[in-house]
Design an enzyme around this catalytic site. Structure first.
Site: not given
Ligand code: ARG
Length: 471
Positions: A35, A168, A289, A295, A302, A329, A337
């Site tokens: 990530s 309306h 345009s 234009k 928009e 978790y 994110k």
């Molecule tokens: N990159 C992970 C996230 O954003 C961090 C947490 C990872 N935790 C785990 N137990 N693998 O969620």
């Protein structure tokens, strides 16, 4: 497993968690798992959180002051590297947390390995992300208040500019342009307050919840909560690591804001059309345009309207990610994110663009005023006159007025252009005095009820807002 699936550079175990693994991940595993491309934006929050955690570990005697000093120094050095664009981000290290910790180990050696005592990436990411969302709520509220200031000062300058009010999208009754803009001030001020509320509610610190159950180390969660500007630690470790309602609530506030921005964007598109010609956007917020030289397109308005789609979709995305997750978790939460970042990026752009458009907007009072008189917009004033002067029940007055409007419509004139004799054919008791209420200026001037569109009301409300919002 075929060679294609395995990342040959990465056959060794992950240095952070690979103790029980003999082989490395398939390359697609790395692709789906990593990530870092998204969560590198959390680097400031991650370093701030780690510094607070290390300080707490030292002040509770869990690590030595020397180790803490090395950790603090190393983390500051990493912040410098990232700021200068020199930090070697690695996909094999998955996320921002492990990238920073691995680099800390390179820089300071053994003490780096003590930083993760009494902590898990689960409470770490929950803390980092809360810090980020909390700041985004504060930024959004500040941008909303800047937009309100721009709207309120345009409203003050146009407190007596008559325009048609619509229902309306059909001409209904005359209002003032200032009144119309102040309606958006009310909406956007509530939006700002929603961000304040969300920020307040999320202001509890997950750090120290560890993986899910808390920790056996004698940590001081009050200390880390305070150091990071939270009101208190989260009271339940499972909730702390696995709830994302703070982000959903912030995105709900963003989505409501986006619907308001989109409505105003839509109105700008309508008002800038040749058919309406109520307002003109500045060159800075118009585009041309490539084929039609005449234009002036309201692209920014928009796009503000379109951003609502992405913002609401982001909120939706996170809700759908979260809705089936058992506690605590789950890796699904890593997808929180991208959605949240996109949401706030689109919102921030939309707010700034809208503020610029409003500040620069020029108002075509003549076109607004002549449109305000179209469509028999003072018919309600006529009905009200019949009620007031002839003591007619409103329902009867409505009927009589309808007949007079039909007469004007058939002869192709406006209400105030009818003769008294024409009106007396419908209701003989009507007198000359009726003409005093048939102009658009008389109509708006009479709307003095609390919250009404009378210019004196609008001026007072605009000034009240400007004073309240400060500079
Ligand atoms: N990159 C992970 C996230 O954003 C961090 C947490 C990872 N935790 C785990 N137990 N693998 O969620």
């Amino acid at each position: 497993m075929s060679d294609v699936m395995t990342n040959s550079e990465n056959k060794t175990e992950n240095q952070m968690w690979g103790g029980r693994f003999a082989g490395g991940p398939a390359s697609v595993m790395e692709d789906i798992n990593a990530s870092i491309d998204v969560d590198r934006r959390l680097w400031r929050e991650d370093i701030t959180g780690s510094k607070a955690h290390a300080d707490m570990l030292a002040s509770t005697g869990i690590i030595s002051d020397e180790d803490n000093a090395a950790i603090q120094k190393g983390l500051d050095a990493i912040a410098g590297e990232i700021e200068r664009g020199e930090f070697p981000f690695s996909k094999a290290l998955e996320d921002i947390h492990m990238n920073i910790e691995a680099r800390l180990k390179e820089l300071v050696g053994e003490p780096a390995g003590r930083l993760h005592t009494a902590r898990s990436r689960n409470d770490q990411v929950a803390t980092d992300f809360r810090l980020w969302v909390r700041q985004s709520c504060a930024d959004a509220a500040a941008s909303l208040r800047a937009l309100c200031r721009a709207l309120a000062s345009k409203a003050a300058a146009n407190a007596d500019a008559v325009m048609p009010g619509f229902t309306h999208l059909q001409t209904a009754q005359p209002v003032t342009f200032g009144h119309h803009l102040l309606a958006y001030v009310e909406m956007f001020a509530r939006d700002a307050a929603r961000f304040d509320d969300a920020a307040q509610r999320m202001n509890e610190c997950p750090l120290g919840a560890a993986a899910l159950a808390g920790t056996s180390f004698p940590i001081d969660r009050e200390q880390t909560a305070k150091a990071l500007g939270f009101d208190r630690p989260c009271a339940n470790s499972l909730d702390a690591v696995s709830s994302r309602d703070f982000a959903m609530e912030a995105m709900a506030a963003a989505s409501i804001t986006a619907t308001h921005l989109s409505r105003l964007g839509e109105e700008l598109v309508i008002w800038t059309s040749a058919q309406f010609d109520f307002v003109k956007l500045s060159d800075a917020f118009s585009t041309g345009s490539s084929i039609m030289p005449q234009k002036r397109n309201p692209d920014a308005a928009e796009l503000v309207r379109a951003k609502a789609g992405r913002i609401i979709a982001s909120m939706n995305a996170l809700m759908i990610v979260m809705k089936g997750l058992p506690m605590a978790y789950a890796k699904d939460m890593q997808e929180d994110k991208a959605a949240t970042f996109e949401c706030f990026e689109a919102l921030g752009l939309g707010l700034v663009a809208m503020t610029g458009m409003i500040e620069d907007l020029s108002v075509n009072r003549g076109a607004m005023k002549s449109a305000a008189g179209d469509g028999f917009s003072t018919a309600t004033d006529l009905a009200d006159w019949l009620v007031r002067k002839l003591n007619m029940p409103f329902r009867d007055a409505h009927h009589v007025t309808g007949a007079i409007v039909a007469q004007a419509d058939n002869t192709g004139v406006m209400l105030h252009e009818l003769s008294l004799a024409d009106m007396q054919q419908v209701e003989p008791r009507i007198t000359d005095d009726v003409f005093s209420v048939l102009s658009v200026d008389a109509s708006i001037a009479s709307r003095t009820s609390f919250g009404g569109t009378a210019p004196e009301n609008v001026k007072r409300e605009a000034e009240k807002w400007l004073k309240h919002l400060g500079s």
